[in-house]
Design an enzyme around this catalytic site. Structure first.
Site, PDB file in Angstrom:
ATOM      1  N   LYS A  63       4.900 -11.379   3.103  1.00 50.85           N
ATOM      2  CA  LYS A  63       3.457 -11.617   2.871  1.00 50.85           C
ATOM      3  C   LYS A  63       3.227 -11.674   1.366  1.00 50.85           C
ATOM      4  O   LYS A  63       3.854 -10.905   0.626  1.00 50.85           O
ATOM      5  CB  LYS A  63       2.611 -10.510   3.502  1.00 50.85           C
ATOM      6  CG  LYS A  63       1.113 -10.633   3.187  1.00 50.85           C
ATOM      7  CD  LYS A  63       0.248  -9.775   4.079  1.00 50.85           C
ATOM      8  CE  LYS A  63       0.086  -8.352   3.625  1.00 50.85           C
ATOM      9  NZ  LYS A  63      -0.498  -8.182   2.279  1.00 50.85           N
ATOM     10  N   GLU A  92      -8.991  -9.942   3.978  1.00 49.31           N
ATOM     11  CA  GLU A  92      -9.361  -8.552   3.667  1.00 49.31           C
ATOM     12  C   GLU A  92     -10.767  -8.451   3.070  1.00 49.31           C
ATOM     13  O   GLU A  92     -11.110  -9.174   2.122  1.00 49.31           O
ATOM     14  CB  GLU A  92      -8.343  -7.943   2.675  1.00 49.31           C
ATOM     15  CG  GLU A  92      -8.715  -6.513   2.297  1.00 49.31           C
ATOM     16  CD  GLU A  92      -7.586  -5.703   1.680  1.00 49.31           C
ATOM     17  OE1 GLU A  92      -6.445  -6.197   1.607  1.00 49.31           O
ATOM     18  OE2 GLU A  92      -7.866  -4.557   1.271  1.00 49.31           O
ATOM     19  N   SER A 140       0.847  -1.204   0.000  1.00 45.29           N
ATOM     20  CA  SER A 140       0.000   0.000   0.000  1.00 45.29           C
ATOM     21  C   SER A 140       0.878   1.248   0.000  1.00 45.29           C
ATOM     22  O   SER A 140       0.375   2.350  -0.221  1.00 45.29           O
ATOM     23  CB  SER A 140      -0.935   0.002   1.218  1.00 45.29           C
ATOM     24  OG  SER A 140      -0.197  -0.198   2.417  1.00 45.29           O
ATOM     25  N   ASP A 152       5.727  -6.980   2.365  1.00 48.14           N
ATOM     26  CA  ASP A 152       4.906  -7.483   1.257  1.00 48.14           C
ATOM     27  C   ASP A 152       5.772  -7.837   0.052  1.00 48.14           C
ATOM     28  O   ASP A 152       6.681  -7.078  -0.310  1.00 48.14           O
ATOM     29  CB  ASP A 152       3.932  -6.391   0.804  1.00 48.14           C
ATOM     30  CG  ASP A 152       2.510  -6.664   1.238  1.00 48.14           C
ATOM     31  OD1 ASP A 152       2.184  -7.820   1.580  1.00 48.14           O
ATOM     32  OD2 ASP A 152       1.717  -5.700   1.240  1.00 48.14           O
TER      33      ASP A 152
HETATM   34  O1  KIV Z   1      -0.382  -3.409   1.594  1.00 49.52           O
HETATM   35  C1  KIV Z   1      -1.000  -3.373   2.674  1.00 49.52           C
HETATM   36  O2  KIV Z   1      -0.967  -2.388   3.432  1.00 49.52           O
HETATM   37  C2  KIV Z   1      -1.790  -4.543   3.023  1.00 49.52           C
HETATM   38  C3  KIV Z   1      -2.801  -4.373   4.116  1.00 49.52           C
HETATM   39  C4  KIV Z   1      -3.953  -3.635   3.566  1.00 49.52           C
HETATM   40  C5  KIV Z   1      -3.187  -5.666   4.712  1.00 49.52           C
HETATM   41  O3  KIV Z   1      -1.648  -5.557   2.447  1.00 49.52           O
END
Ligand code: KIV
Length: 273
Positions: free
Chosen positions: A118, A187, A50, A88
């Site tokens: 993640k 989500e 994000s 991520d």
């Molecule tokens: O990228 C992010 O911030 C996320 C959250 C919304 C879980 O994956």
């Protein structure tokens, strides 16, 4: 003499062990400074992709690169001491093969020193999650609304609104858990589905617009601070920092323009000439 820190960070197994126990508190951060604040109160800091929306102003997370994630992941590691930092895996860095996923995840772990990665996807990513987990890479799953798939989904709509559409999302949750993920973000799914998934899998669920019954919750920091122009509807704002920041910038600009800006004499004790 050991150069290892005496401070013990939380680990993926610590988080895995919280299933059904004390709720897991997770927020995003992309900077050393906010990471040091989040670190005081959260179990997990997510360096979410994000950051593409929040830091770079992209409409979606699709343009985010591995280099961006590594740079900000490293900053968050420098700013924090206690929380598990999860970075991520960005779109395009893992989907093509489990080997590509392994190489990307290894870069993230080696170059940021974070504790886990993640990735998005359930059944379709199960083989990759197992491949990484068996090779020493803790993986947090992400199911329900998976924003990296925006171009095939068509919109950021909540998933599983009707009971008839629950089965594939439940299958995703089971696949991620069976593959060895240590936890899973769920989500934007209907509340009863979030609850049902939490009750049916053995790993902690971390909800975002899912259900209060999840084993933990995550929000994007800027959304809950009131700094995002278009936060998702489900986000509760815990602060309204936007107007305060704007007032400070306005005050500074006005002082500079009106020549009222204080010189350094008030710090160094010098006399104005
Ligand atoms: O990228 C992010 O911030 C996320 C959250 C919304 C879980 O994956």
């Amino acid at each position: 003499m050991s150069v290892q820190s005496t401070i013990r960070r939380k680990t993926a197994p610590d988080i895995r062990a919280r299933k059904g126990g004390d709720p897991i508190v997770m927020l995003t951060s992309y900077h050393a400074h906010t990471a040091s604040l989040v670190d005081r109160y959260c179990d997990v800091i997510l360096v979410g992709d994000s950051l593409g929306n929040v830091m770079h102003g992209f409409e979606t997370t699709v343009p985010v690169t591995l280099e961006m994630m590594i740079l900000q992941g490293h900053a968050v590691m420098r700013g924090s001491q206690h929380a598990l930092v999860v970075v991520d895996m960005p779109f395009g860095s893992y989907e093509a093969s489990k080997e590509l996923a392994f190489h990307s995840a290894v870069r993230i772990l080696k170059e940021t020193h974070c504790g886990a990665v993640k990735l998005e996807g359930g059944v379709r990513m199960a083989e990759t999650i197992a491949f990484l987990s068996e090779r020493g890479i803790p993986v947090m799953g992400h199911i329900g609304l998976t924003p990296q798939s925006i171009n095939t989904l068509g919109s950021f709509r909540a998933q599983g609104r009707e009971e008839g559409s629950w089965a594939p999302i439940e299958a995703d949750a089971k696949a991620v858990a069976d593959a060895g993920a240590f936890s899973v973000v769920v989500e934007a799914v209907a509340e009863p589905l979030g609850r049902k998934i939490t009750e049916s899998i053995a790993i902690p669920t971390i909800g975002i617009g899912a259900s209060a019954a999840c084993d933990g919750q995550v929000l994007v920091l800027e959304d809950m601070l009131g700094l995002s122009p278009k936060p998702p509807k489900f986000v509760k704002r815990y602060g309204e920092l936007g107007p305060g920041i704007e007032a400070a910038i306005k005050g500074y600009a006005e002082e500079v323009r009106s020549r009222a800006f204080p010189g350094p004499e008030h710090v160094y004790g010098m006399k104005k000439s």
